[in-house]
Each structure stands twice: as structure tokens, then as C-alpha cells.
Design a protein around this motif. Structure first.
Motif, mmCIF file in Angstrom:
data_model
loop_
_atom_site.group_PDB
_atom_site.id
_atom_site.type_symbol
_atom_site.label_atom_id
_atom_site.label_comp_id
_atom_site.label_asym_id
_atom_site.label_seq_id
_atom_site.Cartn_x
_atom_site.Cartn_y
_atom_site.Cartn_z
ATOM 1 N N THR A 32 5.713 -9.021 -13.860
ATOM 2 C CA THR A 32 4.759 -8.011 -13.410
ATOM 3 C C THR A 32 3.427 -8.338 -14.080
ATOM 4 O O THR A 32 3.334 -9.308 -14.834
ATOM 5 N N ARG A 160 8.515 -1.320 9.150
ATOM 6 C CA ARG A 160 8.013 -2.183 8.092
ATOM 7 C C ARG A 160 8.777 -1.975 6.792
ATOM 8 O O ARG A 160 8.988 -0.854 6.355
ATOM 9 N N GLY A 161 9.196 -3.073 6.190
ATOM 10 C CA GLY A 161 9.866 -2.981 4.904
ATOM 11 C C GLY A 161 11.379 -2.982 4.998
ATOM 12 O O GLY A 161 12.069 -3.200 4.017
ATOM 13 N N GLN A 230 6.054 -12.343 2.408
ATOM 14 C CA GLN A 230 5.993 -11.023 3.035
ATOM 15 C C GLN A 230 4.649 -10.800 3.713
ATOM 16 O O GLN A 230 4.576 -10.219 4.791
ATOM 17 N N THR A 345 -8.068 -11.694 2.484
ATOM 18 C CA THR A 345 -9.020 -11.961 3.557
ATOM 19 C C THR A 345 -8.835 -13.384 4.089
ATOM 20 O O THR A 345 -8.838 -13.618 5.289
ATOM 21 N N GLU A 348 -5.646 -13.610 6.142
ATOM 22 C CA GLU A 348 -5.809 -12.955 7.441
ATOM 23 C C GLU A 348 -6.629 -13.816 8.392
ATOM 24 O O GLU A 348 -6.266 -14.000 9.552
ATOM 25 N N GLY A 380 -13.642 -20.732 -5.904
ATOM 26 C CA GLY A 380 -13.902 -19.574 -6.740
ATOM 27 C C GLY A 380 -12.633 -18.918 -7.197
ATOM 28 O O GLY A 380 -11.569 -19.360 -7.001
ATOM 29 N N ARG B 69 -13.122 -2.424 4.581
ATOM 30 C CA ARG B 69 -12.771 -2.200 5.984
ATOM 31 C C ARG B 69 -11.621 -1.230 6.183
ATOM 32 O O ARG B 69 -11.614 -0.441 7.112
ATOM 33 N N ASN B 83 -10.870 -9.008 9.147
ATOM 34 C CA ASN B 83 -11.483 -9.681 8.003
ATOM 35 C C ASN B 83 -12.881 -10.178 8.356
ATOM 36 O O ASN B 83 -13.227 -10.379 9.509
ATOM 37 N N VAL B 128 -16.589 -15.855 -6.048
ATOM 38 C CA VAL B 128 -16.582 -15.737 -7.501
ATOM 39 C C VAL B 128 -17.854 -16.295 -8.119
ATOM 40 O O VAL B 128 -18.483 -15.672 -8.966
ATOM 41 N N PRO B 291 10.254 -3.430 -9.558
ATOM 42 C CA PRO B 291 9.408 -4.232 -10.457
ATOM 43 C C PRO B 291 8.103 -4.723 -9.828
ATOM 44 O O PRO B 291 7.259 -5.268 -10.516
ATOM 45 N N ASN B 292 7.926 -4.525 -8.552
ATOM 46 C CA ASN B 292 6.676 -4.957 -7.928
ATOM 47 C C ASN B 292 5.460 -4.237 -8.493
ATOM 48 O O ASN B 292 4.376 -4.786 -8.561
ATOM 49 N N HIS B 293 5.670 -3.014 -8.889
ATOM 50 C CA HIS B 293 4.585 -2.196 -9.449
ATOM 51 C C HIS B 293 3.316 -2.267 -8.599
ATOM 52 O O HIS B 293 2.257 -2.635 -9.083
ATOM 53 N N ASP B 311 1.250 -1.050 -0.719
ATOM 54 C CA ASP B 311 2.641 -1.214 -1.102
ATOM 55 C C ASP B 311 3.225 -2.429 -0.406
ATOM 56 O O ASP B 311 2.920 -2.704 0.743
ATOM 57 N N ARG B 312 4.053 -3.143 -1.135
ATOM 58 C CA ARG B 312 4.647 -4.349 -0.568
ATOM 59 C C ARG B 312 5.806 -4.019 0.355
ATOM 60 O O ARG B 312 6.135 -4.773 1.236
ATOM 61 N N CYS B 313 6.460 -2.915 0.104
ATOM 62 C CA CYS B 313 7.723 -2.689 0.791
ATOM 63 C C CYS B 313 7.539 -1.810 2.014
ATOM 64 O O CYS B 313 8.444 -1.674 2.819
ATOM 65 N N GLY B 314 6.401 -1.181 2.157
ATOM 66 C CA GLY B 314 6.187 -0.351 3.331
ATOM 67 C C GLY B 314 6.663 1.070 3.161
ATOM 68 O O GLY B 314 6.480 1.908 4.035
ATOM 69 N N THR B 317 3.457 3.299 3.015
ATOM 70 C CA THR B 317 2.731 3.203 4.277
ATOM 71 C C THR B 317 3.470 3.951 5.374
ATOM 72 O O THR B 317 2.875 4.682 6.154
ATOM 73 N N ASN B 318 4.782 3.750 5.399
ATOM 74 C CA ASN B 318 5.551 4.338 6.480
ATOM 75 C C ASN B 318 5.793 5.821 6.317
ATOM 76 O O ASN B 318 6.217 6.494 7.243
#
Ligand code: SF4
Ligand code: SF4
Lengths: 380, 324
Positions: A32, A160-161, A230, A345, A348, A380, B69, B83, B128, B291-293, B311-314, B317-318
Motif C-alpha cells: 500500500t 463493474r467490479g 483493471q 489521462t 485513456e 516527466g 473533467r 481526456n 512535471v 488492502p487497495n486503500h 475506487d478500484r473495485c466499483g 461507484t456502483n
């Protein structure tokens, strides 16, 4: 022995093997931000990113009681060969005296390899050892098969997920399987669960496929590569990774005469571009990009740790591969300061590019594939 | 009734809002400093826009782009959230259909986009290193005590060439001071700075790319004649600066909204100008369920959660039902 290992990818397999050899396994937590911070704090500033993350992992594992650390030794000429020594020194300086068992390819240094095996084997009778090895080998293959399915269908999941949740569940089932029967059950059940996931239907010709290549640690460990698989899946692309554990085992552990592996093929493909081994996974990365091109993939994401010399070399070769095959490649360099938002970005935009190219290819027919796509770099 | 499209580009430094008709004629355009408050900024913009909004107009689609955005997309109800690279390229291809290379230099970032046959085939982006962006010039203008708006004319008035090391802002600064002591005029120094920026930009982003004409130069820095001249000198070719060089990102997202709307006759998700009066409250929390935190962003409207992401797992969001 209370043993631990660097966290990388599908960790249930290492755990299983060590358990079956009678060791108490201390699972390192999945890396983490805390792990990374810890690693960065204790590592030399110019060390490679993977070294830092693994460093952090070790501290966390030792905190949980690990006494022995098992790791695979990279081999030079790049810095991977020094990992274990650097790690050990830093740990010692902080007052942690743990043992290291470093596995290398058994062909490189057979004596050490056998000694290591003896140490790990301990008092476990030989037939049990063979059973354990066979079990784990079987398990790796099965898990890899399921994972490849996950990386494909997740692109089309309706909820999703869901796929990721099921995949985590499947790994837990494998974790609990100690007999070959239980293993087969877990596998069958896992396949059924994956098959039951509700998917959007997408025409075969509209499917986008992306390969991921690069340095092994950043490719395999998703907690430090922005969950690249993912992320790509969520943008609607199927994903295949350049490295799967089963391939690594086949290449490094099986005797030469039965060792037919994908990796050999890959290395051969890289010869025209990079004839010698320069360390790390540069040669593989190059070969894999060629391989993905030949297999008709739509694009490749090339992951490298910031400042990784071998991958810098492979990055510089990409424009050449591109001239020959026209496959779009996005290089992303990762380190503790990597700006997630900016890389998001880039990914995507890359998928937009790949999709419109795919469309064009469909409309023009395979004959005159546009070869103008260049290598996409990130600065960068 | 006129069908109109709204494009919003929310950058970290500035926000552009444009209103266009179906043929992408610009009807109104707002430029506002973001000051780290994307929501407030867009609200201000919407209020201004409302005053200029044609009586017979109707919004058919909304697109957002830029680093803010997603947040702003939720707030105003965007149909397309894209993007910056795709958005910029879309606009350039619209105005200069045969473009092959796009140079874009904004205040905080810069990009090169390679286009072939109206399709993006390659890009590079720098976020950067300041040495290749507009903030490099802002910085130097402060040091020299010459307003940035005058930079272009000053650069054009230089008699001699002077080479300033521009690898990095810190080097450029000390080199600039040295060159001043050698007796070069401010004009000459400014010209040297423009050339340093361009060299840097091309070295950084153009490496390994085939840069072919027609070249288009856009982004806020394109206003600077000195930079344009430096570009033409460096690549030895004429450069096109599109009329709306300053708002290409916003225009691109308006075009994407229009084209998205073209096929599907779906209603726009636009919340209307009333969105400017709604109280959106964004906040973040770290999910510790695995553990993704993940750092999850959530946006509330009237204490009700209207959007979550990150969130990575959705699972977060869901858990939000799309409202209004
Ligand atoms: S492959 Fe790259 S990241 Fe890994 S040790 Fe070598 S230089 Fe470092
Ligand atoms: S949001 Fe999902 S993936 Fe992220 S930490 Fe929470 S449970 Fe894990």
C-alpha cells in the motif's frame, strides 16, 4: 521456520508450497502507500522502484514475525542481482537479522539451488516434497488459466467490479485446497463462477486486445502499477500480461530437455532487435512486443520502473519495432511519485487511439494496415 | 430553435467554457482562473454564460475535459467526459483537417500530438517539468520585470541571438543572469528564453517521433509571437495558429458532445444553468475495506451523494444511484 516472501501477484501459490513443506507462513501485506513510504524511507534514493517497494514489504513482514525471507534472485548486469544484499544490509542496520534464501534459476548455480531446497525441505519426507511440488505446479497452471479468463471477460462485465470480486473469492478457494481433489473442485467451481458473470455482448471484430510488458515486478504486482489490468479492462480492452507464474516456473525450474516454454520463443523474437541479455526483462519486453504484434493485438502497454536501465533500452528500441509492425505502444514509468491522474489521462488517450486505429483497420481491411503509429512516450 | 453544445475544459490553472452551434461556430466563450476551485469556477462561468445565452437556444449536449473533467462533469451533467489529448486533437482536426503535428503548450503542461489521416497515432505529454510549459515564461517575466503580454513583441525586436541553457528552470535562471551581465539586452534575453523553451519542449516530447507538416500550435502560449518564431526557426517550417488556439480543449469536448449526440437521439444529461445555484460538496475518504486503500472521491448535493469515483473495485461507484 516462520517464512515470508516479497508480495508479487498471485501470492497464494508461494504460500501453499511453503505450508506444505511444514513452514509457518507470514503473509506480507499487499503493498500500500504505507509500504511504499516505508520502503522509500529506508532505501537509497537511486535504488530502483521495485527494490524500494520490496524493502517496505520486508519491514512489514518482519513486523508480523517473519524470520526467514525467501526470494528469487535476479541476475545482473542490472541492479536486480544486488537486491538481496542491499535488503539484508538495510535490515541489519535497522536491527533486523533475518535469514535470506535466494532462489535463482536452477541451471545457473545448481549447488546453491540444491542447498536451498534442502533448507526449505527441512524434515519433510521426500515423497511429500514431490507431492507438494506437483500440487503447486498444478495449482499455478490452473490459477493462470482462470486469471487469463478474468483479464478477458472483465472488459465486458455489466456490473463493474464483479469479476474482480469473484477472482478474489476464487483465490481464497485455492488457498483452502490442500488435496488434488480439492484443487480440481476449486478450479471447476471457479470456472463456473466466471462463466456466470453477466457480460455485455461485443462482436468479435470490435474487441480490443492490449498486451502488458515490462519489468516483472511492476507488471505482476498491480498495487504499484495503478491496477493497470483493471484500468485497461474498465476502458473496454481485453488484457494479456507478458508474464505468468507458470511460464516463469517452466522456464527456470524444469530440466532443459523437457523445457519447451513460451519464454524461449519470446527471446528468439527479440534477437533481431536486441541480440544480447542486458539484464532485467528488456529482452523479454522487446520479444513480447513483437509477439503481440504478430498475434494481432491492438496495442501494448510497456511498464517500467523509473530509472530502470534495461527497460530504458527496450523503450529506445520500440520505435524500430514500430516501423516494422505498426503496433501502438504506450510506455509508462512508475515510481513513488508517479502522478496517477496524469498516467490515467495517458492511458485513456491511448485507448482512444487504439480504438480508432482498430476501427480504421476494420474499414480498410487487414491488407493495408496503417504503419504510421509511433511509440508513445511519457515524459516527466 | 438553435441547437447548441457546451464544452468545458477545467485545467489546474484556468477553466474555459465555450458555447457553440451545430457547425462549431463559437457563440460565447469564458475564460476564468481556476484557483484550485473547479466547482466555484465553473459556477461563475455558467452564470456569465447565462447572460449571453441566445433566447432561442437549447443545449443539446455537454462535454468536459481537463484535470477536473470528472468532478465538473458530474456537477453540470456532462454527456461526454474525455481526456485532454483526445479533446485537443478533436478540435484541431476539425479546424485544420490535414494537420499532422499538434504542438500544445499551456500554463502547466504541454503535449505533442501526432495525427495521421485525422486520427491520433502518437502523443507525448509533459506535466512535471516546468521548463517546457508556460509557467517557465511567467517565471522569467517576473524576474525580468516585463509583463508576459509584452514578451512576444520584445522577442521580435531582438538584434542578436543569444543561447540560454534551458534544460531546466534553475539553469535557465542562472544562465539568464549571466547573459545579462555580458551585456545582452532584455529583448535578446527574451528571444533566447523563447528559443530555450522550444528546444526543451521538442527535445523532451518530440524524441523518436516523426514531426511532419502541417504543424499547428495551440494553447495559451501560442499567443506569444516570440515562441511562434522560435518554433519556426527550430523546425524550419511555417506554423499554423488556429483562431481559437486558446480554447481548443473546450471546443474539442463540445465537438465530442455533438458527435456523441449525432447517432443516439438521447436527451442530454445537462442539469441546466440552475446547476450554478446548486450546492455541490466534494470530499474524499480512504476506503479500508481491502488492502487497495483507494482514495474515494464523493460529491454531495443536498447532503445526498450524487457521484463517487476513485475506487478500484466499483463498490462505491456502483452504490450511487444516478439521480436527476
Ligand atoms: S530490471 Fe530495472 S528495476 Fe529491475 S533491478 Fe534491473 S534496473 Fe532495477
Ligand atoms: S474501494 Fe474497493 S478496492 Fe478500494 S480499498 Fe475499498 S474495497 Fe478495496
Amino acid at each position: 521456520m516462520k517464512v515470508s516472501f516479497p508480495y508479487m501477484g498471485t501470492t497464494v501459490v508461494y504460500k501453499k508450497l511453503l505450508e506444505m513443506l511444514g513452514h509457518e507462513v507470514i503473509m506480507p501485506p499487499k503493498p500500500t502507500q504505507k509500504t511504499i513510504n516505508l520502503g522509500v524511507k529506508y532505501s537509497p534514493e537511486f535504488a530502483c522502484f521495485p527494490l524500494k517497494v520490496i524493502m517496505g514489504s520486508y519491514f512489514e513482514a518482519i513486523d508480523k514475525g517473519a524470520e526467514v525471507i525467501i526470494t528469487s534472485g535476479g541476475h545482473g548486469p542490472c541492479r536486480a542481482g544486488f537486491y538481496e544484499r542491499v535488503h539484508r544490509r538495510i535490515l541489519e542496520a535497522e536491527g533486523h537479522f533475518v535469514d535470506f534464501i535466494v532462489f535463482d534459476s536452477m541451471f545457473r548455480d545448481r549447488k546453491t539451488f540444491i542447498e536451498n531446497v534442502k533448507r526449505l525441505k527441512g524434515k519433510t519426507p521426500l515423497h511429500k516434497v514431490i507431492h507438494a511440488l506437483w500440487m503447486v505446479y498444478d495449482m499455478i497452471g490452473k490459477l493462470d488459466k482462470l486469471e487469463m479468463e478474468v483479464q478477458r471477460i472483465r472488459a465486458y462485465e455489466v456490473n463493474r467490479g464483479e469479476t474482480t470480486r469473484i477472482w478474489e473469492h476464487i483465490q481464497k478457494m485455492f488457498d483452502k485446497a490442500y488435496t488434488r481433489g480439492a484443487l480440481r473442485n476449486a478450479y471447476d467451481k471457479g470456472r463456473k463462477m466466471l462463466a456466470a458473470i453477466e457480460l455485455h455482448s461485443v462482436e468479435e471484430e470490435n474487441r480490443i486486445r492490449i498486451g502488458i510488458v515490462g519489468e516483472i515486478y511492476v507488471v505482476m504486482e498491480d498495487s504499484i502499477n495503478m491496477k493497470m489490468e483493471q484500468l485497461l479492462n474498465s476502458l473496454g480492452a481485453e488484457v494479456e500480461r507478458s508474464q505468468y507464474l507458470s511460464q516463469w516456473v517452466t522456464y527456470n525450474m524444469l530440466p532443459k530437455w523437457i523445457n519447451w516454454s513460451h519464454e524461449k520463443h519470446i527471446l528468439k523474437l527479440s534477437d533481431p532487435y536486441l541480440p544480447i541479455q542486458i539484464g532485467g526483462h528488456a529482452k523479454q519486453s522487446v520479444g513480447q512486443i513483437v509477439d503481440y504484434s504478430r498475434r494481432g493485438f491492438d496495442g501494448v502497454v510497456h511498464l517500467m520502473p523509473f530509472g530502470c536501465l534495461p527497460e530504458l533500452v527496450s523503450q529506445s528500441i520500440i520505435p524500430k519495432i514500430n516501423e516494422d509492425f505498426g503496433i501502438p505502444v504506450l510506455t509508462i514509468s512508475l515510481d513513488e511519485q508517479a502522478g496517477i491522474a496524469n498516467n490515467q489521462t495517458r492511458v485513456e488517450a491511448f485507448i482512444d487511439l487504439v480504438k480508432s486505429k482498430h476501427k480504421e483497420r476494420l474499414s480498410q481491411g487487414e491488407k493495408n494496415i496503417n504503419k504510421s503509429t509511433q511509440h508513445v512516450t511519457t515524459t516527466g | 430553435m438553435r441547437e447548441l453544445y457546451l464544452g468545458v475544459d477545467v485545467g489546474s490553472v484556468s477553466t474555459n467554457i465555450v458555447l457553440v452551434d451545430e457547425d462549431i461556430n463559437v457563440i460565447s466563450s469564458q475564460y476564468i482562473r481556476t484557483n484550485g476551485q473547479p466547482l466555484e469556477t465553473v459556477k461563475t462561468g455558467l452564470k456569465k454564460l447565462k447572460k449571453e445565452f441566445p433566447v432561442d437556444g437549447k443545449i443539446k449536449g455537454v462535454g468536459t475535459t481537463g484535470s477536473g473533467r470528472q468532478l465538473v462533469g458530474v456537477m453540470i451533467g456532462a454527456d461526454v467526459i474525455k481526456n485532454e489529448i483526445t479533446a485537443h486533437a478533436t478540435a484541431t482536426i476539425h479546424f485544420v483537417p490535414n494537420v499532422k503535428t499538434i504542438f500544445e503548450i499551456g500554463g502547466q503542461d504541454s503535449k505533442i500530438i501526432v495525427v495521421d489521416n485525422q486520427m491520433v497515432t502518437d502523443f507525448a505529454m509533459n506535466t512535471v517539468c516546468a521548463a517546457g510549459t508556460g509557467s517557465f515564461l511567467d517565471h522569467q517575466s517576473e524576474r525580468l520585470g516585463i509583463p508576459i503580454e509584452e514578451f512576444g513583441d520584445k522577442a521580435m525586436a531582438a538584434d542578436r541571438d543569444v543561447r540560454i541553457a534551458g534544460r531546466c528552470t534553475v539553469f535557465a535562471e542562472s544562465d539568464m543572469i549571466a547573459k545579462q551581465q555580458f551585456g545582452f539586452s532584455k529583448s535578446e534575453i527574451i528571444k533566447g528564453l523563447c528559443e530555450a523553451l522550444v528546444r526543451n519542449y521538442i527535445n523532451n516530447l518530440g524524441r523518436g517521433k516523426k514531426l511532419e507538416p502541417p504543424f499547428v500550435f495551440q494553447g495559451g502560449v501560442a499567443a506569444n509571437k516570440g515562441i511562434k518564431a522560435a518554433f519556426e526557426k527550430e523546425i524550419n517550417h511555417e506554423i499554423i495558429i488556429p483562431e481559437h488556439y486558446n480554447i481548443m480543449g473546450a471546443l474539442g469536448s463540445a465537438i465530442l458532445a455533438r458527435d456523441g449526440n449525432w447517432n443516439s437521439q438521447t436527451e442530454t444529461l445537462f442539469r441546466g444553468f440552475e446547476a450554478a445555484d446548486l450546492e455541490f460538496v466534494p470530499s474524499t475518504f480512504e476506503c479500508e475495506d481491502c488492502p487497495n486503500h483507494c482514495e474515494v472521491v464523493e460529491v454531495r448535493l443536498d447532503k445526498k451523494i450524487v457521484a463517487r469515483w476513485g475506487d478500484r473495485c466499483g463498490k462505491w461507484t456502483n452504490s450511487v444511484n444516478t439521480v436527476i
